[in-house]
Design a protein around this motif. Structure first.
Motif, mmCIF file in Angstrom:
data_model
loop_
_atom_site.group_PDB
_atom_site.id
_atom_site.type_symbol
_atom_site.label_atom_id
_atom_site.label_comp_id
_atom_site.label_asym_id
_atom_site.label_seq_id
_atom_site.Cartn_x
_atom_site.Cartn_y
_atom_site.Cartn_z
ATOM 1 N N ARG A 1 1.034 -1.329 0.066
ATOM 2 C CA ARG A 1 0.051 -0.052 -0.028
ATOM 3 C C ARG A 1 0.971 1.435 -0.020
ATOM 4 O O ARG A 1 0.688 2.280 -0.680
ATOM 5 N N LEU A 2 2.181 1.204 0.830
ATOM 6 C CA LEU A 2 2.968 2.357 0.747
ATOM 7 C C LEU A 2 3.437 2.643 -0.542
ATOM 8 O O LEU A 2 3.641 3.657 -0.805
ATOM 9 N N THR B 1 2.557 2.414 -3.397
ATOM 10 C CA THR B 1 1.703 3.215 -4.504
ATOM 11 C C THR B 1 1.426 4.335 -4.131
ATOM 12 O O THR B 1 1.001 5.308 -4.727
ATOM 13 N N LYS B 2 2.102 4.995 -2.914
ATOM 14 C CA LYS B 2 1.814 6.298 -2.736
ATOM 15 C C LYS B 2 3.319 7.269 -3.145
ATOM 16 O O LYS B 2 3.979 6.772 -3.494
ATOM 17 N N ASP B 3 2.914 8.668 -3.614
ATOM 18 C CA ASP B 3 3.845 9.195 -4.084
ATOM 19 C C ASP B 3 5.057 9.618 -3.068
ATOM 20 O O ASP B 3 6.096 9.551 -3.372
ATOM 21 N N SER B 4 4.618 9.749 -1.983
ATOM 22 C CA SER B 4 5.506 9.784 -0.795
ATOM 23 C C SER B 4 5.119 9.581 0.732
ATOM 24 O O SER B 4 3.821 9.329 0.777
ATOM 25 N N VAL B 5 6.033 9.189 1.520
ATOM 26 C CA VAL B 5 5.662 8.777 2.723
ATOM 27 C C VAL B 5 6.456 9.505 3.779
ATOM 28 O O VAL B 5 7.616 9.650 3.757
#
Length: 84
Positions: A65-66, A68-72
């Motif tokens: 899931r992380l 797929t994120k642009d930034s974390v």
């Protein structure tokens, strides 16, 4: 092994309790308690692998899931687990 010993052993481990604290509580309540050796035998034989598989599966889902994120953004309290 009796069914009650197995259930008590798993119900001590899975919520995150430890044997010593629960044994002390049972002693104060004057109740019978599963033997320490039985608790660790159940933990090693039945619980450790199942908990590890569950953890790895859910960890993988979170990481996917992380990804797929642009930034974390990772946050911490800055103590670095030091008591001082």
């Amino acid at each position: 092994m009796q069914g009650g010993d197995f259930m008590l052993s798993t119900n001590i481990l899975l919520p995150g309790n430890n044997f010593s604290n629960v044994a002390l509580l049972f002693r104060f309540m004057n109740m019978g308690m599963v033997a320490r050796s039985t608790f660790y035998a159940v933990q090693d034989t039945y619980c450790a692998d199942a908990v590890k598989q569950f953890w790895e599966h859910n960890r993988g889902l979170v990481i996917d899931r992380l990804r797929t994120k642009d930034s974390v953004v990772a946050l911490a309290d800055g103590r670095m687990d030091s008591p001082g």
